[in-house]
Design a protein around this motif. Sequence first.
Motif, PDB file in Angstrom:
ATOM      1  N   GLY A   1      -4.745  -5.164   8.788  1.00  0.00           N
ATOM      2  CA  GLY A   1      -5.266  -4.134   9.605  1.00  0.00           C
ATOM      3  C   GLY A   1      -6.813  -3.938   9.645  1.00  0.00           C
ATOM      4  O   GLY A   1      -7.393  -3.712  10.622  1.00  0.00           O
ATOM      5  N   ASN A   2      -7.392  -4.337   8.453  1.00  0.00           N
ATOM      6  CA  ASN A   2      -8.917  -4.360   8.547  1.00  0.00           C
ATOM      7  C   ASN A   2      -9.291  -5.351   9.520  1.00  0.00           C
ATOM      8  O   ASN A   2     -10.297  -5.234  10.179  1.00  0.00           O
ATOM      9  N   CYS A   3      -8.802  -6.803   9.314  1.00  0.00           N
ATOM     10  CA  CYS A   3      -9.412  -7.627  10.238  1.00  0.00           C
ATOM     11  C   CYS A   3      -9.131  -7.511  11.865  1.00  0.00           C
ATOM     12  O   CYS A   3      -9.579  -7.757  12.718  1.00  0.00           O
ATOM     13  N   SER A   4      -7.839  -6.696  11.913  1.00  0.00           N
ATOM     14  CA  SER A   4      -7.518  -6.189  13.241  1.00  0.00           C
ATOM     15  C   SER A   4      -8.563  -5.355  13.670  1.00  0.00           C
ATOM     16  O   SER A   4      -8.744  -5.491  15.080  1.00  0.00           O
ATOM     17  N   LYS A   5      -9.024  -4.456  12.953  1.00  0.00           N
ATOM     18  CA  LYS A   5      -9.937  -3.419  13.595  1.00  0.00           C
ATOM     19  C   LYS A   5     -11.176  -4.057  13.683  1.00  0.00           C
ATOM     20  O   LYS A   5     -12.032  -3.595  14.734  1.00  0.00           O
ATOM     21  N   THR A   6     -11.450  -5.051  13.043  1.00  0.00           N
ATOM     22  CA  THR A   6     -12.967  -5.706  13.190  1.00  0.00           C
ATOM     23  C   THR A   6     -12.911  -7.014  14.246  1.00  0.00           C
ATOM     24  O   THR A   6     -13.786  -7.690  14.112  1.00  0.00           O
ATOM     25  N   ASN A   7     -11.790  -7.204  14.641  1.00  0.00           N
ATOM     26  CA  ASN A   7     -11.685  -8.445  15.506  1.00  0.00           C
ATOM     27  C   ASN A   7     -11.852  -9.536  14.951  1.00  0.00           C
ATOM     28  O   ASN A   7     -12.551 -10.576  15.536  1.00  0.00           O
ATOM     29  N   LYS A   8     -11.538  -9.873  13.696  1.00  0.00           N
ATOM     30  CA  LYS A   8     -11.720 -11.095  13.077  1.00  0.00           C
ATOM     31  C   LYS A   8     -10.571 -12.023  13.204  1.00  0.00           C
ATOM     32  O   LYS A   8      -9.481 -11.632  12.720  1.00  0.00           O
ATOM     33  N   GLY A   9     -10.564 -13.086  13.652  1.00  0.00           N
ATOM     34  CA  GLY A   9      -9.381 -13.998  14.120  1.00  0.00           C
ATOM     35  C   GLY A   9      -9.178 -14.938  12.793  1.00  0.00           C
ATOM     36  O   GLY A   9      -8.303 -15.735  12.945  1.00  0.00           O
ATOM     37  N   ASP A  10     -10.107 -14.944  11.912  1.00  0.00           N
ATOM     38  CA  ASP A  10      -9.938 -16.019  10.769  1.00  0.00           C
ATOM     39  C   ASP A  10      -9.238 -15.284   9.462  1.00  0.00           C
ATOM     40  O   ASP A  10      -9.444 -15.459   8.414  1.00  0.00           O
ATOM     41  N   CYS A  11      -8.199 -14.184   9.768  1.00  0.00           N
ATOM     42  CA  CYS A  11      -7.591 -13.627   8.724  1.00  0.00           C
ATOM     43  C   CYS A  11      -6.642 -14.620   8.346  1.00  0.00           C
ATOM     44  O   CYS A  11      -5.726 -14.864   9.082  1.00  0.00           O
ATOM     45  N   PHE A  12      -6.328 -14.955   6.836  1.00  0.00           N
ATOM     46  CA  PHE A  12      -5.422 -15.743   6.206  1.00  0.00           C
ATOM     47  C   PHE A  12      -5.289 -15.287   4.991  1.00  0.00           C
ATOM     48  O   PHE A  12      -6.202 -14.869   4.258  1.00  0.00           O
ATOM     49  N   PHE A  13      -4.052 -15.780   4.180  1.00  0.00           N
ATOM     50  CA  PHE A  13      -3.622 -15.280   2.975  1.00  0.00           C
ATOM     51  C   PHE A  13      -3.697 -16.575   2.262  1.00  0.00           C
ATOM     52  O   PHE A  13      -3.103 -17.653   2.648  1.00  0.00           O
ATOM     53  N   PRO A  14      -4.135 -16.405   0.968  1.00  0.00           N
ATOM     54  CA  PRO A  14      -4.195 -17.714   0.043  1.00  0.00           C
ATOM     55  C   PRO A  14      -2.742 -17.914  -0.256  1.00  0.00           C
ATOM     56  O   PRO A  14      -1.747 -16.952  -0.388  1.00  0.00           O
ATOM     57  N   ASP A  15      -2.090 -19.177  -0.449  1.00  0.00           N
ATOM     58  CA  ASP A  15      -0.728 -19.478  -0.747  1.00  0.00           C
ATOM     59  C   ASP A  15      -0.523 -19.107  -2.208  1.00  0.00           C
ATOM     60  O   ASP A  15      -0.199 -20.154  -3.208  1.00  0.00           O
ATOM     61  N   VAL A  16      -0.742 -17.985  -2.737  1.00  0.00           N
ATOM     62  CA  VAL A  16      -0.324 -17.616  -4.284  1.00  0.00           C
ATOM     63  C   VAL A  16       0.529 -16.643  -4.167  1.00  0.00           C
ATOM     64  O   VAL A  16       0.340 -15.649  -3.418  1.00  0.00           O
ATOM     65  N   PRO A  17       1.748 -16.737  -4.604  1.00  0.00           N
ATOM     66  CA  PRO A  17       2.903 -15.795  -4.435  1.00  0.00           C
ATOM     67  C   PRO A  17       2.498 -14.708  -5.432  1.00  0.00           C
ATOM     68  O   PRO A  17       1.648 -14.701  -6.213  1.00  0.00           O
ATOM     69  N   GLY A  18       3.301 -13.470  -5.188  1.00  0.00           N
ATOM     70  CA  GLY A  18       2.997 -12.311  -6.282  1.00  0.00           C
ATOM     71  C   GLY A  18       3.845 -12.947  -7.647  1.00  0.00           C
ATOM     72  O   GLY A  18       4.513 -13.848  -7.764  1.00  0.00           O
ATOM     73  N   ARG A  19       3.336 -12.304  -8.860  1.00  0.00           N
ATOM     74  CA  ARG A  19       3.557 -12.675 -10.044  1.00  0.00           C
ATOM     75  C   ARG A  19       4.333 -11.652 -10.725  1.00  0.00           C
ATOM     76  O   ARG A  19       3.922 -10.360 -10.719  1.00  0.00           O
ATOM     77  N   TYR A  20       5.350 -12.129 -11.585  1.00  0.00           N
ATOM     78  CA  TYR A  20       6.182 -11.154 -12.280  1.00  0.00           C
ATOM     79  C   TYR A  20       5.424 -11.020 -13.829  1.00  0.00           C
ATOM     80  O   TYR A  20       5.079 -11.949 -14.328  1.00  0.00           O
ATOM     81  N   VAL A  21       5.120  -9.647 -14.268  1.00  0.00           N
ATOM     82  CA  VAL A  21       4.384  -9.503 -15.343  1.00  0.00           C
ATOM     83  C   VAL A  21       5.426  -8.362 -16.138  1.00  0.00           C
ATOM     84  O   VAL A  21       6.339  -7.632 -15.645  1.00  0.00           O
ATOM     85  N   PRO A  22       5.185  -8.323 -17.514  1.00  0.00           N
ATOM     86  CA  PRO A  22       5.817  -7.130 -18.253  1.00  0.00           C
ATOM     87  C   PRO A  22       5.797  -5.784 -17.639  1.00  0.00           C
ATOM     88  O   PRO A  22       4.623  -5.629 -17.168  1.00  0.00           O
ATOM     89  N   ALA A  23       6.852  -5.091 -17.604  1.00  0.00           N
ATOM     90  CA  ALA A  23       6.684  -3.747 -17.013  1.00  0.00           C
ATOM     91  C   ALA A  23       5.701  -2.767 -17.892  1.00  0.00           C
ATOM     92  O   ALA A  23       5.256  -1.891 -17.450  1.00  0.00           O
ATOM     93  N   HIS A  24       5.497  -3.248 -19.235  1.00  0.00           N
ATOM     94  CA  HIS A  24       4.500  -2.351 -19.909  1.00  0.00           C
ATOM     95  C   HIS A  24       3.145  -2.687 -19.719  1.00  0.00           C
ATOM     96  O   HIS A  24       2.259  -2.278 -20.391  1.00  0.00           O
ATOM     97  N   ALA A  25       2.775  -3.796 -19.099  1.00  0.00           N
ATOM     98  CA  ALA A  25       1.548  -4.175 -18.933  1.00  0.00           C
ATOM     99  C   ALA A  25       0.620  -3.145 -18.261  1.00  0.00           C
ATOM    100  O   ALA A  25       1.004  -2.574 -17.416  1.00  0.00           O
ATOM    101  N   LYS A  26      -0.732  -3.139 -18.610  1.00  0.00           N
ATOM    102  CA  LYS A  26      -1.708  -2.066 -18.313  1.00  0.00           C
ATOM    103  C   LYS A  26      -2.757  -2.959 -17.457  1.00  0.00           C
ATOM    104  O   LYS A  26      -2.970  -3.665 -17.863  1.00  0.00           O
TER     105      LYS A  26
END
Length: 825
Positions: free
Chosen positions: A32-57
Amino acid sequence: MDIRGRKMRKPPACVQCRKRKIGCDRVKPICGNCSKTNKGDCFFPDVPGRYVPAHAKGPAKLLTPPQGGSSSRGDSLSSTLHHNPELASLEQLREYNTRLQLLNGSQDQTDSPMSTNFTQFLPRSIPNMDNKTVSSINDNSANLNWIQGPALFDEMPTPYTQEEVVMKEIDFLKSRLLELQDITGKKIPGLNLSWKDLSRKQNNNGTIDSIGNEKKRKLETEDNLHFDILYNTIDEFRDLDPQFLDFNQIFNVFDLNDSQFKSSIPMRDLPNSIFTSNFLISRDTFLKGFHNTFENIVTSKFEKNHQKWLENLENSPILQLTKHDEIKFPELSLIKHLITKYTSIVLESEALIPNLKPNELLQALDTLFVSNSFNPDSLSIEKLVTYGRLSILLLLTYNSLVSTVIVPLQPTELENVKALKDSLNDLKKNLYLIKIELQMRNTSKNYEDVIKFEALLKYYQTVTSIEMQTVGTSVDYDEDVHLSQHISLNHEQTNESLILFWNFIYREYCYRHLFKGEIPLLTQGQRSNSAPILDPILTVDYPLLNITSEIVRYLQTKDQLISLEKVLHLKDIFKLKYDEAQKKAGTLPTLIDGIVNSLLYRNTTLYLTYYLLLQYEKLKDSGRYFETYKEFLNFSQETLFFIFSNLANLRFAGYEFIYTNKAFVLVESLSEMLLSLIQRSFYAFDTNSEAIPLNESLRTETKNHSAALSLIVRKILMLLQDYSKNCREVNPYINRLFIRLTSMLEYISLLEATQNPENSGSGNESVKSIKAGLLGEVNAFEQLEQSDIARATARLQAISESLIKAVLLFYKTTIQSKQCSKLSV
């Protein structure tokens, strides 16, 4: 959180949001931010989300690569792709943004150019594969570079449904895969890219129907997908827009119906020019009957004259030119007197026609003329352009003096006009000689001068030539706009004079195309025109030109259905924009330009209203037809008053040549529409194939209505004759209009003669054949109530009486204006 008590951290934000340290909504392909500012080089790093313990703070941290990880990953990827070309193209496919994804983007981005500086562009990995000949899915061969990175696309709105987009993506993916197999020589056996869900579709009753065994077998076994079969499975009324489930909400009067009565003389259809006679005739059965009769009579009774006319068309001034022809002008003293008269009448020439510069030419006459004739081969480009401007100035001077009925001329000035008339052919030939000479030379160093000549030539042809006002008789190559874009004049930001000249080119280009119902494609979009607007006239005109372009573009939509409700909505907006433009006109140049704006508005509205009449007739909606018909009659009356009042307006004396031709084209179009309505009223109940008893009083009322319409056409002819009597020279377009209106009135007399059984003849037989061809055609006048027809007849009689008053007012205004002009002289 899963059953083992773990929670999933969010996927990483895009690189742009991480650099700016702002929250990212992680919407792909563009957040959304890149869409509003007309930035065409919006891309995401190839890093997946990570599982962590539920009690992590604490805040979740992304797994980031070590220092230099980004570049090392790029080097590793490049090395991997170098040894695995198949992976390179597959990576390319993975990066490809489908249209289905682009549909989720912001539509507002289509108005602004988008940066194409993609940081994920893959390196060229296998040089020896460049320019390798491959056979694509359509068996065409091309030399292409393949391993180059992702395809780059602009986001744009699309008329396709999601099903159609997915089918197009399957077609694209399959063609890329086959090309990849050609490059590598490796085949993937047993791969089927057909969309199985399309083999069955849901019908309107909710049951599932099979496409058919034969079609299904073709989809599963053949290499090439037959998308014509798949497209046939899409219900356009269901998939495009829910409102189109109602047939009465579709504007489809532009569709050609093969079942309609056809003329024996083929009429050339012009689907890209929707506000022209040819387009109207091809879609109005009743109007086509007149042209069929007219062509039959011309070719049968006037064959020799017809052949001579065709020969005259072939002998154009260009074909008569020879290499020995010279540029010729009248006497120098005559030129000085004429230019002086022009500058005294057309005081706002600099604002209305920039770069014509009559005062500058007047001062340079003594240095320009050594003799009255010049060999174009011996002239420099600068002098060729100067002589071209001078020829155009003299031609405009002649049109300014002969098109006005107000400006008085002394006996010596009348002699000058007659002498200029004798030189008209030489001046017109000068324009062709100069144009041809410039095309034969290398004008790269003098492009600005050449563009100025081309733009002035195009302007002269637009305001004075019959051919430029009627489609089909000449071809407009838009040389002025093409040459301007060639040197990026449409992107000029600093030179004020060039910006003003481009504003003039843009304005005139839009006018001459929109008046004929053509889309001004060469100036559409921000990338085609980024120059500022400095011209006060274009500042007023720009909103009106934009809404007119939007209307024409929507009416010419070919890839989706047109909404009748939106057509009516655009018509209302058009009226508001026109009223706003008229309020902004305060100076004399903007007032004169406002007349041209009014003619554009009236021409567009007149055609649009008449097409709505045809649409309601097709839908057999008598209620909305009658309301639109009343609107059409009132608007026609206002248009006739507007045209003839401005032909005798003292304030615009001498400027009439700017708008007279457009006004006469509008009068001709209105007369064609009135003739079609006359035939509907005349043929009402006579072409009905059903043997039903007819109300004699209703039949009589329709005949009275037809006679009232015919009287309006006669009054228009009378107004034109009165105007031409006061002109010093009859406009060529008025001569053409005289012939057209006279032919219409003769045809109307021929219709009336068929009511008398004693009359017989070839003309009578022709009308009877037309009547037979109209059997079964929908006629809106057969659906109207007798009271409605009576009300329309009374309105026509009132219009007819008002036109008589308009003639008297025209005479009175002309006489008073001439007296005032003599006193001022």
